[in-house]
Design a protein around this motif. Structure first.
Motif, mmCIF file in Angstrom:
data_model
loop_
_atom_site.group_PDB
_atom_site.id
_atom_site.type_symbol
_atom_site.label_atom_id
_atom_site.label_comp_id
_atom_site.label_asym_id
_atom_site.label_seq_id
_atom_site.Cartn_x
_atom_site.Cartn_y
_atom_site.Cartn_z
ATOM 1 N N ARG A 133 0.835 -1.209 0.000
ATOM 2 C CA ARG A 133 0.000 0.000 0.000
ATOM 3 C C ARG A 133 0.869 1.258 0.000
ATOM 4 N NH1 ARG A 133 -3.144 -2.972 3.602
ATOM 5 N NH2 ARG A 133 -5.237 -3.357 2.859
ATOM 6 N N ALA A 175 1.072 4.339 -2.759
ATOM 7 C CA ALA A 175 0.885 5.741 -2.383
ATOM 8 C C ALA A 175 2.089 6.594 -2.773
ATOM 9 C CB ALA A 175 0.635 5.846 -0.879
ATOM 10 N N PHE A 221 2.127 7.070 -6.691
ATOM 11 C CA PHE A 221 0.924 7.601 -7.336
ATOM 12 C C PHE A 221 1.201 9.021 -7.815
ATOM 13 C CE2 PHE A 221 -3.275 9.385 -7.769
ATOM 14 C CZ PHE A 221 -4.044 8.319 -8.196
ATOM 15 N N PHE A 251 -0.123 12.424 -8.477
ATOM 16 C CA PHE A 251 -1.260 13.284 -8.169
ATOM 17 C C PHE A 251 -1.327 14.515 -9.081
ATOM 18 C CE2 PHE A 251 -0.788 10.876 -4.259
ATOM 19 C CZ PHE A 251 -2.098 10.595 -3.926
ATOM 20 N N VAL A 267 -8.052 7.701 -11.732
ATOM 21 C CA VAL A 267 -7.432 7.096 -10.551
ATOM 22 C C VAL A 267 -7.157 5.625 -10.830
ATOM 23 C CG1 VAL A 267 -7.810 6.418 -8.134
ATOM 24 C CG2 VAL A 267 -8.409 8.725 -8.893
ATOM 25 N N ILE A 285 -3.483 3.829 -10.720
ATOM 26 C CA ILE A 285 -3.216 2.679 -9.844
ATOM 27 C C ILE A 285 -2.732 1.499 -10.675
ATOM 28 C CG2 ILE A 285 -4.252 0.977 -8.295
ATOM 29 C CD1 ILE A 285 -6.112 3.236 -7.295
ATOM 30 N N ILE A 301 -8.389 0.254 -2.384
ATOM 31 C CA ILE A 301 -7.553 1.441 -2.227
ATOM 32 C C ILE A 301 -8.463 2.674 -2.280
ATOM 33 C CG2 ILE A 301 -5.775 2.880 -3.287
ATOM 34 C CD1 ILE A 301 -4.418 0.404 -4.278
ATOM 35 N N SER A 302 -8.282 3.565 -1.308
ATOM 36 C CA SER A 302 -8.972 4.851 -1.303
ATOM 37 C C SER A 302 -7.944 5.934 -1.529
ATOM 38 C CB SER A 302 -9.667 5.079 0.036
ATOM 39 O OG SER A 302 -10.696 4.132 0.229
ATOM 40 N N VAL A 303 -8.250 6.839 -2.450
ATOM 41 C CA VAL A 303 -7.344 7.936 -2.774
ATOM 42 C C VAL A 303 -8.081 9.243 -2.516
ATOM 43 C CG1 VAL A 303 -6.009 9.034 -4.605
ATOM 44 C CG2 VAL A 303 -6.210 6.541 -4.542
ATOM 45 N N ILE A 320 -8.114 13.114 -3.149
ATOM 46 C CA ILE A 320 -7.573 14.140 -4.033
ATOM 47 C C ILE A 320 -7.965 15.499 -3.442
ATOM 48 C CG2 ILE A 320 -7.514 15.052 -6.380
ATOM 49 C CD1 ILE A 320 -6.562 12.145 -6.242
#
Length: 127
Positions: free
Chosen positions: A46, A50, A53, A55, A91, A95, A120-122, A124
């Motif tokens: 995880r 992260a 990723f 953004f 997203v 991922i 997975i929670s992202v 933003i």
């Protein structure tokens, strides 16, 4: 006549036994999917997702996005066949890109299940 009935009975028992064995063999060879939960030992994976990723994608919108990543662990412990579904296609794409290119290897993969589902929670934030 008795021999014919006996032969049909024996054949019926053999066919039933063969089908039962075949069904049991198929059940034990099925690949199980395992849904990963919070305290499962996948924290390192995880964290890598992260950290990698991106953004900065202008298509990402503000808010909490939830995705599910389905992946396989190969015999040599590498991640393969990654697919992602969730709230935001951008997203999901990011991922998938991260998971597909991670230089990550599970140790002792022979004792692991082959298919995993990782939620997975992202979040933003506004720019």
């Amino acid at each position: 006549m008795k021999n014919t009935i006996r032969l049909i009975g024996i054949l019926g028992i053999m066919i039933t036994t063969g089908l039962t064995y075949h069904i049991q063999a198929q059940e034990t060879n099925l690949i199980k999917e395992v849904k990963i939960t919070a305290n499962d030992g996948f924290t390192e994976l995880r964290n890598l997702v992260a950290q990698n990723f991106n953004f900065t994608n202008p298509n990402l919108t503000e808010g909490m996005m939830n995705s599910e990543v389905k992946f396989e662990v190969t015999d040599n412990g590498k991640i393969a066949n990654v697919s992602v579904k969730g709230d935001c296609k951008y997203v999901n794409q990011e991922i998938q890109e991260v998971m597909s290119h991670l230089l990550y290897q599970f140790h002792d993969s022979s004792k692991m299940n082959k298919v995993y589902i990782l939620p997975i929670s992202v979040a933003i934030a506004s720019r």
